[in-house]
Structures are given as structure tokens and as C-alpha cells.
Design an enzyme around this catalytic site. Structure first.
Site, mmCIF file in Angstrom:
data_model
loop_
_atom_site.group_PDB
_atom_site.id
_atom_site.type_symbol
_atom_site.label_atom_id
_atom_site.label_comp_id
_atom_site.label_asym_id
_atom_site.label_seq_id
_atom_site.Cartn_x
_atom_site.Cartn_y
_atom_site.Cartn_z
ATOM 1 N N ASP A 229 0.364 -1.365 0.348
ATOM 2 C CA ASP A 229 -0.320 -0.084 0.196
ATOM 3 C C ASP A 229 0.921 0.905 -0.581
ATOM 4 O O ASP A 229 2.260 0.947 0.532
ATOM 5 C CB ASP A 229 -0.803 0.314 1.449
ATOM 6 C CG ASP A 229 -1.828 1.038 1.142
ATOM 7 O OD1 ASP A 229 -3.015 1.422 0.770
ATOM 8 O OD2 ASP A 229 -1.129 2.064 2.226
ATOM 9 N N GLU A 298 0.977 -0.480 -5.245
ATOM 10 C CA GLU A 298 0.490 0.677 -5.074
ATOM 11 C C GLU A 298 0.607 1.796 -5.037
ATOM 12 O O GLU A 298 1.737 2.179 -4.435
ATOM 13 C CB GLU A 298 -0.535 1.074 -4.415
ATOM 14 C CG GLU A 298 -1.888 1.972 -4.529
ATOM 15 C CD GLU A 298 -2.384 2.862 -3.125
ATOM 16 O OE1 GLU A 298 -1.363 2.688 -2.028
ATOM 17 O OE2 GLU A 298 -3.683 3.187 -3.198
HETATM 18 C C1 LIG Z 1 -5.605 2.467 -3.081
HETATM 19 C C2 LIG Z 1 -5.071 1.691 -1.705
HETATM 20 O O1 LIG Z 1 -4.665 0.869 -1.349
HETATM 21 N N1 LIG Z 1 -5.241 3.173 -0.956
HETATM 22 C C3 LIG Z 1 -5.252 3.199 0.320
HETATM 23 C C4 LIG Z 1 -4.080 4.131 0.539
HETATM 24 O O2 LIG Z 1 -3.373 3.849 1.487
HETATM 25 C C5 LIG Z 1 -4.502 4.878 2.180
HETATM 26 C C6 LIG Z 1 -3.376 4.986 3.761
HETATM 27 O O3 LIG Z 1 -3.102 3.423 3.786
HETATM 28 C C7 LIG Z 1 -6.043 4.133 2.589
HETATM 29 O O4 LIG Z 1 -6.763 4.970 3.167
HETATM 30 C C8 LIG Z 1 -5.936 4.154 1.102
HETATM 31 O O5 LIG Z 1 -7.694 2.842 1.094
#
Ligand SMILES: CC(=O)N[C@H]1CO[C@H](CO)[C@@H](O)[C@@H]1O
Ligand SMILES: *[C@@H]1O[C@H](CO)[C@@H](O)[C@H](O)[C@H]1NC(C)=O
Ligand SMILES: *[C@@H]1O[C@H](CO)[C@@H](O)[C@H](O)[C@H]1NC(C)=O
Ligand SMILES: *[C@@H]1O[C@H](CO)[C@@H](O)[C@H](O)[C@H]1NC(C)=O
Ligand SMILES: [Ca+2]
Ligand SMILES: [Ca+2]
Length: 578
Positions: A229, A298
């Protein structure tokens, strides 16, 4: 069924030309051609009727994936969490949150999934823990070795009211300062997301080691890999200089992340060194038991910058088609061509159409166009990523401010919450028309409301209709599973009159298939002859997203010199000679 006969026939002709060779059979691994389905566990299936989805619920639905020919399931976080950000704030990386079940439930899920040939990929949240994590609590107290596990910085000074001044003007993703003052330690700590999500300090080797141990814990249990993430936020410049304004008109005000250019907090080169070490831990597991795991990242960047993240993962997610900007044939052709052009040799492409942070595909492009884009992602080279429910054509759910629970939405207030809230794309999976809460839960009230379109948009109803979103998705995935959809080989893309087409083949002598997507709101007739790497001019239809409006039933033929397409139709065919 005609399509079964068709695929058997095609399998035979491919088999006759010997098994499909792969470009780099040495490093070939399952994740080069898998399809990934993202489950948001709170919303998939509730087994104990408390209104929130859970692990046993997921286990009870595993045959759904077998049926749909989906191999890899990625679970958004199921770890112990106070749920300030619904699981993306982890208070124990090696424990399951009771809302989702127990460690035994997870082991059972893993075992059952593996028994059905499915893979389970976990969400790994390296940037930050929860403020309730034991490490953070001890860090506040400066208990070694935890003292420098987080990013602690002295105030720049104190204002006339005696209030501490933050080290820099940095603004978090969820609005307001990235710095939170802690009275006890009398220092600020950094948080790129919520203040309940303090950033871990990757300049401290003990933190890297700690997170490698977390990965190792789950690898030893047998998980098939990780999706990391928010990786671009891992490293910050420790001079703590102010970031410049971006001039972005989409920013609500100066408390908005978009208001600044994040030159000191986002995508710094050291990020990839840290990720490389974590990725290495995952790769080393294959040396122990011979079974390769996947690392997916991500990260939202321009394509050339994003490519650098292939150095430290199996692939960074390709989000180019997830933006709110309207898509058309030329734009999507550029997205595909750019990724394939810049991707390092021997690596795997991937195509993401939705996730739990973005508006649902069906709401962004319309339900019929969603089918065509699913066809596109499932027939391009490499990995296709589907967000739960998008195989059904699920759309955003309208949620009132009172029912909004996403902190990102709440922080934007009653006037702006709809611009910020991620709840509309996170509502429960729609299983059936006639059970309580669309078959998601027997609780009186699910944690988020069910979309009122559930009587039509749901698994049970769509399974019975051969023209439904679900049936189209399944048909295409069935082809994918028969290994006719290749992860490597030749790819040619072209655009005619806002119609995107691409042809795929392992090489000049192997069969070629063609995907066509009409981005026009009107019907159109196109001549695609001469665009492929073969002179064949007839198409043997495999699938169409608009069978009811056309005569494009599987097994029918189409003349490539004159293909009549319905608005937003997606069409898949083999090139043949008659
Ligand atoms: C797409 C995704 O995974 N988004 C996450 C990115 O990180 C933040 C903080 O951990 C999350 O709130 C999101 O949902
Ligand atoms: C996490 O949970 C496990 C299992 O309950 C426990 O053994 C471990 O000590 C916990 N770790 C931390 C850092 O709290
Ligand atoms: C969404 O719901 C709000 C109130 O709950 C209502 O005012 C608004 O018109 C609805 N929007 C749509 C697009 O249905
Ligand atoms: C596609 O979008 C681009 C960028 O917005 C635009 O320049 C182009 O004219 C569009 N093409 C069509 C056919 O609409
Ligand atoms: Ca539950
Ligand atoms: Ca960070």
C-alpha cells in the site's frame, strides 16, 4: 454450448502448433498471467450477521472464484486495527482483527483456497502503523529500541500563544498538517495520512528488519504474495523544507493535499531502496521452498517514473485507466502503448480498472462501457485486476453525510464530503435479489447501505442471464484460463474513428485474436483490414458485450473489412481464413 466447442477447436489448433512457448520460460511464474480480484473484506460477505464482512464469509464464497475462473484474490487489510481508516491503520501486523475473525479462520481460508487452486495475496501497509500499535506507544515514551521507529521532529519554535510550530508546511492526504504534536514527547510526529496513522521511520534499519519479519511471518504461513500500500510515501526528505504550491485548481483550499507539489514527501529515490529490501525478503522465500510469491505495488505516477518501481517489485499497478478524466480510443491506445514501450524487458504488464479509493468503473464510464473495458483488460498482455463487484456492473452508491463513515469524506465536511468520500465505492457485494441486504448479511443494518440497484445488479440474477455483465466477464475469463490469452507475444494497437482495436499472437505463425472497443456513443462500421500482422480477413467471434444489439454471437463470423459495432460494444474474435 457453441463457445465450448469453439474453444476446444482452438485449443486443438494451438496444441497442434505445439504448446505455446513463453518468452522467458526460465523466470516464468504464475503471476505473469494471473488475474487478480480485490476483495474489500468489510463488504464481501458477512458470516456472523454483525453487518460487517469477514474471513469466514470469504471462505464460504470461494467457489464463486472457481466458477468465474479467477485465480488470485487480494484482500484489503484484515489485521488488528482500531479502524480509523478501516484497516489501513494497523495496530498489530501479525494478528487478525476480531471483526474479521481469528488466525484459525485465516489459516482455514488459506488452506481451502489453495485446495481449490486459488491464491491469497495480503495487503501490506509499510508506510505507517496505527497510533495504537505497541511500537508507537513505546516510541512516545522513548523506550528503546522503539525511540526512532517513527519520524519525530522538534517544533520549529512556539507562536505567541505558546503553541508549537510544525517543522514544515506539509499537508497530509486526508487534509491538514502532516505533523501532529505529541504532548508527552514534546515533539511532532509525521503522518502522511490520518493522525492515527503515524509514518514509520525507514531511515532506521531496525524498522526495515521489523517489517521484513512481518513479511516472513505471513510467508511462512503460506500466503501467495503481497500488495504493498501507498509506497511512494515511504521516504521523506529530512531537511523538512516547505513544499511549493502546485497551482492545481482541483484543490479545495490550502489544507488540501492537491494544493502542494510534494517534492520532499512523495516518490523520493530512497523509497525504492527500502522496497527493494522488502521485495528481496519475498523473493528469498522461493529459494527456501521453490514457490515464487508476487509483490505488487500501489503507486500513482507518470508512466516513465512509475517504471522505476519494476526494479523493486514484480509490478507496480498501472492506474492510467482509473482516472476520472474521460477515456477515448486514442487515450487508451496511448496508455497501452506507453506501458508496453517503457516496461523493462521480461517484466509483466498489468491493467487496473477500479479500487476502494476511486469511483466505480460503472459510474465513471457507464455500465455498458464497463463491460467493454473489462474485456480490454482481460485480453491485454499480463495481469488484469478487478475490484469486487465490477464483474457485475456495480455502481457507486449515493450515501448521505449522516451515513458517511470514511474519514476522508468526514474531514471534508457536509458541503464537500461527496468529493472526498470513498464510501460510495465500498458498499456491500450484491449476491442476490431476494435475500436480506442483497444476500450480504442478515443484520438489520449493514455497515454501509446496499445500493438500491441490487434487484437487477446481483450475482444470482446475472448468472441466469447469458447477456449479463457477469456472464460476459465469465466467458472472457474462461478464454483466458484456456491459455489462449497470452502474457507475452505480439501486440499491435490501432485506432479507427474512435474505435480501439488490438491484435495479439505469440508470433507470426500462431493464431491471432483481436479485441475491438467502440468508444463512440453511436453505432459505427469500421474497416480494420490491413492493420494486423496477418492478411486474414475473417473474424470468428468469441465474445461480444452487445450480443442483443448485434449479430455477434460466439461462433458467428465477421468480415474485418466491415465490422458493424453497437455503441460501447466490446468484441473479441479470432482471425481465420474461410
Ligand atoms: C488504493 C489504496 O490502497 N489506497 C489506500 C492507500 O493508503 C491509504 C492509507 O493507508 C488508504 O487510506 C487507502 O485506502
Ligand atoms: C501481535 O499479536 C500477537 C498474537 O496475539 C502477539 O503474540 C504479539 O506479541 C503482538 N505483537 C505486538 C507488537 O503487539
Ligand atoms: C444523493 O442523496 C442525497 C441525500 O441523501 C440527495 O440530496 C441527492 O440528490 C442524491 N444524489 C443522487 C445523484 O441521487
Ligand atoms: C480524446 O481525448 C483527447 C484528450 O482529451 C482529445 O484531444 C481527443 O480529441 C479525443 N478524441 C476523440 C475522438 O474524442
Ligand atoms: Ca461479520
Ligand atoms: Ca513515510
Amino acid at each position: 454450448m457453441a463457445t465450448k466447442v469453439l474453444s476446444l477447436l482452438l485449443l486443438f489448433c494451438v496444441a497442434n502448433g505445439s504448446r505455446i512457448p513463453r518468452k522467458d520460460s526460465q523466470s516464468d511464474t504464475w503471476f505473469r498471467h494471473t488475474n487478480v480480484y480485490q476483495i474489500y473484506p468489510r463488504s464481501f460477505k458477512d458470516s456472523d450477521n454483525d453487518g460487517v464482512g469477514d474471513i469466514r464469509g470469504i471462505e464460504s464464497k470461494l467457489d464463486y472464484f472457481v466458477d468465474l475462473n479467477i485465480e488470485t484474490i487480494w484482500l484489503s487489510p484484515i489485521f488488528k486495527s482500531p479502524m480509523a481508516d478501516f484497516g489501513y491503520d494497523i495496530s498489530n501486523y501479525t494478528d487478525i482483527d476480531p471483526i474479521f475473525g481469528t488466525m484459525d479462520d485465516f489459516k482455514s481460508l488459506l488452506q481451502t483456497a489453495h485446495g481449490k487452486g486459488l491464491k491469497i495475496v495480503l495487503d501490506f501497509v509499510p508506510n505507517h502503523s496505527s497510533n495504537e500499535h505497541d511500537w508507537f506507544q513505546r516510541s512516545i515514551k522513548k523506550e528503546d529500541p522503539y525511540t526512532d521507529y517513527y519520524v519525530w521532529v522538534d517544533p520549529k519554535g512556539y507562536d505567541e500563544n505558546g503553541q508549537p510550530i510544525p517543522p514544515s508546511n506539509w499537508v497530509s492526504f486526508f487534509r491538514y498538517s502532516m505533523w501532529e504534536f505529541n504532548q508527552e514527547r514534546e515533539q511532532f510526529y509525521l503522518h502522511q495520512f490520518l493522525k492515527e496513522q503515524p509514518d514509520l521511520n525507514y531511515k532506521n534499519p531496525a524498522v526495515v528488519k521489523e517489517m521484513q519479519d512481518v513479511l516472513k511471518f505471513w510467508l511462512d504461513l503460506g500466503v501467495d504474495g503481497f500488495r504493498f500500500d501507498a509506497v511512494a510515501t515511504i521516504w521523506e526528505d529530512d531537511r523538512y523544507l516547505d513544499e511549493p504550491e502546485s497551482g492545481n485548481p482541483a484543490a479545495i483550499d490550502e489544507n488540501d493535499w492537491l494544493y502542494y507539489d510534494h517534492i520532499y514527501t512523495y516518490n523520493l529515490p530512497e523509497t525504492r531502496d527500502v522496497l527493494g529490501k522488502l521485495h528481496q525478503t519475498i523473493k528469498e522465500q522461493a529459494e527456501i521452498d521453490g514457490y515464487p510469491r508476487v509483490t505488487m505495488l500501489e503507486v500513482y505516477l507518470e508512466v516513465e517514473e512509475e517504471m522505476k518501481y519494476y526494479e523493486c517489485s514484480d509490478f507496480p499497478f498501472n492506474f492510467a485507466m482509473i482516472s476520472d478524466d474521460p477515456l477515448n480510443a486514442t487515450i487508451v491506445k496511448t496508455i497501452i502503448d506507453d506501458w508496453m514501450k517503457y516496461m523493462p524487458e521480461g517484466k509483466t504488464a498489468n491493467w487496473v480498472l477500479g479500487n476502494h479509493d476511486r469511483s466505480r468503473l460503472g459510474s465513471r464510464v457507464g455500465s455498458d462501457m464497463a463491460d467493454a473495458l473489462n474485456l480490454l483488460s482481460l485480453t491485454l498482455p499480463g495481469v488484469a485486476v478487478t475490484y469486487y463487484g465490477e464483474e457485475l456492473g456495480m455502481t457507486n452508491t449515493n450515501i448521505s453525510y449522516e451515513d458517511t463513515v470514511d474519514p476522508s469524506g468526514c474531514n471534508c465536511g457536509p458541503d464537500h464530503y461527496q468529493e472526498c468520500s470513498r464510501d460510495p465505492a465500498r458498499t456491500p457485494m450484491q449476491w442476490s435479489a431476494d435475500e436480506n441486504n442483497a444476500g450480504f448479511t442478515n443484520a438489520d443494518k449493514p455497515w454501509l447501505p446496499i445500493n438500491p440497484n441490487y434487484p437487477e445488479i446481483n450475482v444470482a440474477t446475472e448468472k441466469m442471464n447469458q447477456f449479463s455483465h457477469w456472464s460476459i466477464y465469465k466467458l472472457i475469463n474462461d478464454y483466458r484460463n484456456s491459455e489462449l490469452i497470452l502474457s507475452d507475444g505480439l501486440l499491435r494497437t490501432f485506432v479507427v474513428s474512435n474505435v480501439l482495436a488490438f491484435s495479439r499472437s505469440i508470433n507470426e505463425v500462431f493464431p491471432t485474436f483481436v479485441t475491438v472497443v467502440n468508444f463512440n456513443n453511436e453505432p459505427i462500421t469500421v474497416d480494420l483490414y490491413g492493420q494486423f500482422h496477418t492478411a486474414l480477413d475473417m473474424g470468428l467471434i468469441m465474445a461480444s458485450t452487445k450480443i442483443q444489439e448485434t449479430n455477434h454471437a460466439p461462433g458467428e463470423f465477421v468480415d474485418v473489412r466491415s465490422i458493424h459495432l453497437a455503441p460501447h460494444e466490446g468484441l473479441l474474435f479470432w482471425l481465420v481464413s474461410l
